[in-house]
Design a protein around this motif. Structure first.
Motif, mmCIF file in Angstrom:
data_model
loop_
_atom_site.group_PDB
_atom_site.id
_atom_site.type_symbol
_atom_site.label_atom_id
_atom_site.label_comp_id
_atom_site.label_asym_id
_atom_site.label_seq_id
_atom_site.Cartn_x
_atom_site.Cartn_y
_atom_site.Cartn_z
ATOM 1 N N LYS A 68 0.968 -1.171 0.019
ATOM 2 C CA LYS A 68 -0.051 -0.027 0.043
ATOM 3 C C LYS A 68 0.980 1.314 -0.056
ATOM 4 O O LYS A 68 1.748 1.317 0.891
ATOM 5 N N ASP A 69 0.668 2.367 -0.982
ATOM 6 C CA ASP A 69 1.296 3.549 -1.003
ATOM 7 C C ASP A 69 2.863 3.293 -0.990
ATOM 8 O O ASP A 69 3.529 3.931 -0.364
ATOM 9 N N GLY A 70 3.144 2.250 -2.012
ATOM 10 C CA GLY A 70 4.716 1.988 -2.030
ATOM 11 C C GLY A 70 5.400 1.533 -1.142
ATOM 12 O O GLY A 70 6.768 1.341 -0.950
ATOM 13 N N LYS A 71 4.654 0.884 -0.077
ATOM 14 C CA LYS A 71 5.320 0.216 0.936
ATOM 15 C C LYS A 71 4.771 -1.305 0.960
ATOM 16 O O LYS A 71 3.496 -1.416 0.637
ATOM 17 N N PHE A 72 5.527 -2.201 1.548
ATOM 18 C CA PHE A 72 5.261 -3.409 1.859
ATOM 19 C C PHE A 72 5.146 -3.491 3.535
ATOM 20 O O PHE A 72 6.104 -3.612 4.249
ATOM 21 N N TYR A 73 3.957 -3.940 4.089
ATOM 22 C CA TYR A 73 3.482 -3.932 5.322
ATOM 23 C C TYR A 73 4.161 -2.685 6.137
ATOM 24 O O TYR A 73 4.899 -2.790 7.104
ATOM 25 N N ASN A 74 4.066 -1.393 5.557
ATOM 26 C CA ASN A 74 4.542 -0.339 6.112
ATOM 27 C C ASN A 74 6.039 0.002 6.162
ATOM 28 O O ASN A 74 6.417 0.711 6.789
ATOM 29 N N MET A 75 6.652 -0.853 5.260
ATOM 30 C CA MET A 75 8.015 -0.892 5.169
ATOM 31 C C MET A 75 8.471 -0.488 3.701
ATOM 32 O O MET A 75 7.736 -0.861 2.788
ATOM 33 N N SER A 76 9.366 0.512 3.423
ATOM 34 C CA SER A 76 9.979 0.665 2.181
ATOM 35 C C SER A 76 10.338 -0.838 1.579
ATOM 36 O O SER A 76 10.508 -1.556 2.246
ATOM 37 N N PRO A 77 10.401 -0.829 -0.115
ATOM 38 C CA PRO A 77 10.722 -2.047 -0.484
ATOM 39 C C PRO A 77 12.149 -2.764 0.083
ATOM 40 O O PRO A 77 12.362 -3.835 0.204
ATOM 41 N N LYS A 78 13.170 -1.879 0.095
ATOM 42 C CA LYS A 78 14.294 -2.047 0.417
ATOM 43 C C LYS A 78 14.422 -2.603 2.027
ATOM 44 O O LYS A 78 15.216 -3.528 2.316
ATOM 45 N N ASP A 79 13.692 -2.017 2.860
ATOM 46 C CA ASP A 79 13.643 -2.526 4.159
ATOM 47 C C ASP A 79 13.149 -3.581 4.460
ATOM 48 O O ASP A 79 13.240 -4.743 5.408
ATOM 49 N N PHE A 80 11.902 -4.142 3.612
ATOM 50 C CA PHE A 80 11.159 -5.024 3.806
ATOM 51 C C PHE A 80 12.119 -6.105 3.331
ATOM 52 O O PHE A 80 12.289 -7.299 4.003
ATOM 53 N N GLN A 81 12.724 -5.780 2.394
ATOM 54 C CA GLN A 81 13.878 -6.958 1.745
ATOM 55 C C GLN A 81 14.941 -7.354 2.780
ATOM 56 O O GLN A 81 15.176 -8.671 3.034
ATOM 57 N N LYS A 82 15.230 -6.198 3.494
ATOM 58 C CA LYS A 82 16.428 -6.425 4.308
ATOM 59 C C LYS A 82 15.832 -7.122 5.501
ATOM 60 O O LYS A 82 16.641 -7.983 6.211
#
Length: 279
Positions: A68-82
């Motif tokens: 949602k809104d450019g984020k995965f579970y309220n995390m940026s894509p890079k933060d979610f991947q990390k």
């Protein structure tokens, strides 16, 4: 060196990593993937703790369902991947139900940045449920965009795609026959195919190689969702046709878990995977 190790600030950095390592080390045999839609409420409450529980239950791959809104579970894509990497989970696919032709480029960029391989359309986008011809065109357009970005597009079925429409056309058949496998393939939900009264293996034989991913979801005697191995779907016969299907990954999913918690259900399902022979 001793003073550094005993400092409170350093302990705050090290302890979370030690806890994650402990959870991963204590995990069962790590096989298969989990569709995070199963644990959506848990993800909303505490994404990190939930992902750790998913890893502890023995899963190695995940499919997201919280963009949602450019984020995965309220995390940026890079933060979610990390975070996934720290916990020992691999991002494979993500359900992108809100995609349109207007937002597709930005969404594809976010999916790519988070490390996913598959961009999955979970329902007919843009209100196209009853317009199978336009749906095929839109999927093809999105599939070409994904291909250019190094992603693969899949369409996920429910039961309605297997029913004849007003013109006597079966939507899923039309999509399979009117899309290019270079750009569009399918995520077969084994529960919904069965719910529609169809045979997954028959579809593998009719359209070999088109079903790159499965949702492994069981059905009880009342036709309700059940943990894998606790229902009536003959997964062994389906699994025997894995190569014919084209299946590269599979994701456990249980939309509702009824009298047990989602975190309990995913443990039961993981045990079922091993007993059935999934690897």
């Amino acid at each position: 060196m001793i003073k550094l190790l005993s400092s409170p600030a350093l302990k705050k950095l090290i302890l979370p990593l030690l806890m994650i390592s402990m959870f991963v080390a204590n995990a069962q045999q790590k096989i298969g993937g989990l569709a995070l839609y199963t644990v959506r409420d848990n993800m909303g409450a505490d994404a990190k703790a939930t992902l750790m529980a998913v890893a502890e239950a023995g899963y190695k791959n995940i499919e997201a369902a919280g963009y949602k809104d450019g984020k995965f579970y309220n995390m940026s894509p890079k933060d979610f991947q990390k975070l996934l990497k720290e916990i020992g989970l691999t991002p494979i696919s993500t359900h992108q139900g809100g995609v349109t032709l207007e937002n597709a480029d930005n969404m594809i960029a976010d999916v790519k940045a988070a490390g996913f391989k598959y961009f999955v359309i979970p329902v007919p986008p843009m209100g196209l449920r009853d317009d199978y011809k336009q749906l095929a065109i839109v999927l093809s357009t999105l599939g070409e965009k994904c291909h250019k970005a190094g992603l693969k597009l899949l369409y996920h079925n429910h039961d309605f795609e297997f029913k004849k429409g007003n013109e006597g056309i079966v939507t899923i058949d039309y999509l399979l026959e009117n899309t290019d496998p270079k750009y569009v393939n399918f995520q077969m939900d084994l529960f919904w195919v069965t719910k529609a009264g169809e045979d997954p293996v028959a579809y593998f034989k009719k359209y070999p190689g088109r079903f790159k991913m499965w949702h492994v979801k069981d059905m009880d005697s009342e036709g309700k969702f059940a943990p894998v191995g606790k229902g009536q779907i003959n997964f062994s016969d389906i699994l025997a046709q894995k190569k014919l299907s084209g299946m590269e990954y599979y994701m456990v999913e249980q939309d509702k878990t009824f009298d047990i918690t989602p975190l309990e259900a995913i443990k039961i399902s993981h045990k079922g995977l091993i007993e059935i022979g999934f690897k």
